[in-house]
Design a protein around this motif. Structure first.
Motif, PDB file in Angstrom:
ATOM      1  N   LEU A  83      78.867  55.126 -60.204  1.00 30.06           N
ATOM      2  CA  LEU A  83      78.063  54.321 -59.446  1.00 30.06           C
ATOM      3  C   LEU A  83      77.949  52.811 -60.334  1.00 30.06           C
ATOM      4  O   LEU A  83      77.874  51.753 -59.530  1.00 30.06           O
ATOM      5  CB  LEU A  83      76.696  54.883 -59.474  1.00 30.06           C
ATOM      6  CG  LEU A  83      75.352  54.090 -58.857  1.00 30.06           C
ATOM      7  CD1 LEU A  83      75.641  53.971 -57.406  1.00 30.06           C
ATOM      8  CD2 LEU A  83      74.008  54.487 -59.045  1.00 30.06           C
ATOM      9  N   GLU A  84      77.702  52.869 -61.644  1.00 29.29           N
ATOM     10  CA  GLU A  84      77.635  51.667 -62.239  1.00 29.29           C
ATOM     11  C   GLU A  84      78.883  50.855 -62.130  1.00 29.29           C
ATOM     12  O   GLU A  84      78.881  49.611 -61.921  1.00 29.29           O
ATOM     13  CB  GLU A  84      77.314  52.031 -63.781  1.00 29.29           C
ATOM     14  CG  GLU A  84      77.058  50.431 -64.329  1.00 29.29           C
ATOM     15  CD  GLU A  84      76.338  50.871 -65.835  1.00 29.29           C
ATOM     16  OE1 GLU A  84      76.184  49.767 -66.481  1.00 29.29           O
ATOM     17  OE2 GLU A  84      76.184  52.120 -66.262  1.00 29.29           O
ATOM     18  N   GLN A  85      80.088  51.387 -62.331  1.00 33.16           N
ATOM     19  CA  GLN A  85      81.345  50.876 -62.153  1.00 33.16           C
ATOM     20  C   GLN A  85      81.606  50.170 -60.730  1.00 33.16           C
ATOM     21  O   GLN A  85      81.999  48.929 -60.516  1.00 33.16           O
ATOM     22  CB  GLN A  85      82.288  51.787 -62.308  1.00 33.16           C
ATOM     23  CG  GLN A  85      83.830  51.100 -62.549  1.00 33.16           C
ATOM     24  CD  GLN A  85      85.081  52.444 -62.742  1.00 33.16           C
ATOM     25  OE1 GLN A  85      84.513  53.712 -62.419  1.00 33.16           O
ATOM     26  NE2 GLN A  85      86.210  52.068 -62.740  1.00 33.16           N
ATOM     27  N   TYR A  90      81.056  45.614 -56.996  1.00 35.13           N
ATOM     28  CA  TYR A  90      80.845  44.977 -55.755  1.00 35.13           C
ATOM     29  C   TYR A  90      80.016  43.665 -56.087  1.00 35.13           C
ATOM     30  O   TYR A  90      80.242  42.718 -55.430  1.00 35.13           O
ATOM     31  CB  TYR A  90      79.916  45.842 -54.964  1.00 35.13           C
ATOM     32  CG  TYR A  90      80.619  47.015 -54.166  1.00 35.13           C
ATOM     33  CD1 TYR A  90      81.543  46.862 -53.505  1.00 35.13           C
ATOM     34  CD2 TYR A  90      80.066  48.349 -54.195  1.00 35.13           C
ATOM     35  CE1 TYR A  90      82.398  47.827 -52.984  1.00 35.13           C
ATOM     36  CE2 TYR A  90      80.513  49.388 -53.680  1.00 35.13           C
ATOM     37  CZ  TYR A  90      81.745  49.363 -53.117  1.00 35.13           C
ATOM     38  OH  TYR A  90      82.294  50.322 -52.527  1.00 35.13           O
ATOM     39  N   LYS A  91      79.451  43.786 -57.301  1.00 31.89           N
ATOM     40  CA  LYS A  91      78.327  42.626 -57.512  1.00 31.89           C
ATOM     41  C   LYS A  91      79.351  41.524 -57.894  1.00 31.89           C
ATOM     42  O   LYS A  91      78.955  40.355 -57.715  1.00 31.89           O
ATOM     43  CB  LYS A  91      77.603  43.060 -58.669  1.00 31.89           C
ATOM     44  CG  LYS A  91      76.906  41.832 -59.407  1.00 31.89           C
ATOM     45  CD  LYS A  91      75.674  41.664 -58.643  1.00 31.89           C
ATOM     46  CE  LYS A  91      74.715  40.806 -59.593  1.00 31.89           C
ATOM     47  NZ  LYS A  91      73.787  39.973 -58.797  1.00 31.89           N
ATOM     48  N   SER A  92      80.369  41.671 -58.654  1.00 33.26           N
ATOM     49  CA  SER A  92      81.698  40.701 -59.057  1.00 33.26           C
ATOM     50  C   SER A  92      82.110  39.679 -58.031  1.00 33.26           C
ATOM     51  O   SER A  92      82.187  38.438 -57.885  1.00 33.26           O
ATOM     52  CB  SER A  92      82.771  41.395 -59.854  1.00 33.26           C
ATOM     53  OG  SER A  92      83.447  42.297 -58.995  1.00 33.26           O
ATOM     54  N   SER A  93      82.323  40.486 -56.659  1.00 33.41           N
ATOM     55  CA  SER A  93      82.825  39.873 -55.561  1.00 33.41           C
ATOM     56  C   SER A  93      81.616  39.357 -54.579  1.00 33.41           C
ATOM     57  O   SER A  93      81.932  38.490 -54.112  1.00 33.41           O
ATOM     58  CB  SER A  93      83.627  40.919 -54.644  1.00 33.41           C
ATOM     59  OG  SER A  93      82.846  41.856 -54.174  1.00 33.41           O
ATOM     60  N   PRO A  98      72.822  43.056 -52.108  1.00 35.76           N
ATOM     61  CA  PRO A  98      71.616  43.572 -51.790  1.00 35.76           C
ATOM     62  C   PRO A  98      71.921  45.204 -51.747  1.00 35.76           C
ATOM     63  O   PRO A  98      73.081  45.715 -51.205  1.00 35.76           O
ATOM     64  CB  PRO A  98      71.316  43.303 -50.216  1.00 35.76           C
ATOM     65  CG  PRO A  98      72.617  42.735 -49.712  1.00 35.76           C
ATOM     66  CD  PRO A  98      73.308  42.371 -50.815  1.00 35.76           C
ATOM     67  N   VAL A  99      70.928  46.171 -52.418  1.00 31.75           N
ATOM     68  CA  VAL A  99      71.251  47.681 -52.398  1.00 31.75           C
ATOM     69  C   VAL A  99      69.939  48.206 -51.707  1.00 31.75           C
ATOM     70  O   VAL A  99      68.777  47.578 -51.790  1.00 31.75           O
ATOM     71  CB  VAL A  99      71.262  47.668 -53.945  1.00 31.75           C
ATOM     72  CG1 VAL A  99      71.364  49.307 -54.063  1.00 31.75           C
ATOM     73  CG2 VAL A  99      72.623  47.345 -54.406  1.00 31.75           C
ATOM     74  N   VAL A 100      70.124  49.291 -50.937  1.00 32.97           N
ATOM     75  CA  VAL A 100      69.193  49.925 -50.404  1.00 32.97           C
ATOM     76  C   VAL A 100      69.053  51.486 -51.137  1.00 32.97           C
ATOM     77  O   VAL A 100      70.115  51.928 -51.158  1.00 32.97           O
ATOM     78  CB  VAL A 100      69.232  50.023 -48.697  1.00 32.97           C
ATOM     79  CG1 VAL A 100      68.218  51.137 -48.223  1.00 32.97           C
ATOM     80  CG2 VAL A 100      69.324  48.613 -48.206  1.00 32.97           C
TER      81      VAL A 100
END
Length: 136
Positions: A83-85, A90-93, A98-100
Motif C-alpha cells: 500500500l505504501e509503495q 501515485y503521489k510522485s505522479s 486525493p484518497v478515499v
C-alpha cells in the motif's frame, strides 16, 4: 392427386434454429451485463454519520478496510508495505493525490490507523472517510 398429399406429409430435412440462436444471444448479453454490473469493488458495511458530503475528484484512489482486517487499494488486495509503495508511486505522479478511505463499521481501528499513518508519512493531505448518512 396422391402426389399433392405426398408433398404435404413430407418430413423436413432442416430445422430452423434462428429463433433459438436469437434467444441464446439475448441470454448471453443479459449474463454479461449482470456480471459486469455486480463487480464494482469491495463491499463493506460503512459506519453511519449525520452529515456526509460527496467527494468526487479525478484520479482518486480508494482504500478499503474490510471487517476481517483485509486492506484493498482500488479493489486489489494489498498489505501495508505494498500500500505504501503504490501510494508513493501515485503521489510522485500526482502531488495533490486525493484518497478515499472506506472502512467497514466492524473493521479493526488499528488497521484504519495504520492506513492513515501511511498517508501522513507520504504527505497525502486530501483524505476522505466514506460513511453512510443516517436517515431520520
Amino acid at each position: 392427386m396422391s402426389e399433392g398429399v405426398k408433398e404435404e406429409n413430407q418430413l423436413y430435412d432442416e430445422i430452423n434454429i434462428t429463433p433459438m440462436l436469437d434467444l441464446a444471444y439475448v441470454l448471453l448479453v443479459i449474463f454479461i451485463i449482470m456480471t459486469t454490473a455486480s463487480v464494482q469493488g469491495v463491499k463493506v458495511d460503512m459506519p453511519h454519520t449525520a452529515n456526509t458530503t460527496a467527494l468526487a475528484k479525478p484520479q482518486m484512489r480508494a482504500i478499503t478496510v474490510t471487517s476481517d482486517g483485509s486492506v484493498y487499494l482500488d479493489a486489489f488486495p494489498v498489505d501495508m508495505a505494498q500500500l505504501e509503495q503504490r501510494l508513493a508511486a501515485y503521489k510522485s505522479s500526482q502531488p495533490e493525490l486525493p484518497v478515499v478511505l472506506k472502512g467497514d463499521a466492524a473493521a479493526h481501528y488499528e488497521k484504519v490507523s495504520e492506513v492513515l499513518e501511511i498517508c501522513k508519512r507520504l504527505d497525502i493531505t486530501e483524505v476522505g472517510l466514506v460513511t453512510k448518512k443516517v436517515v431520520e
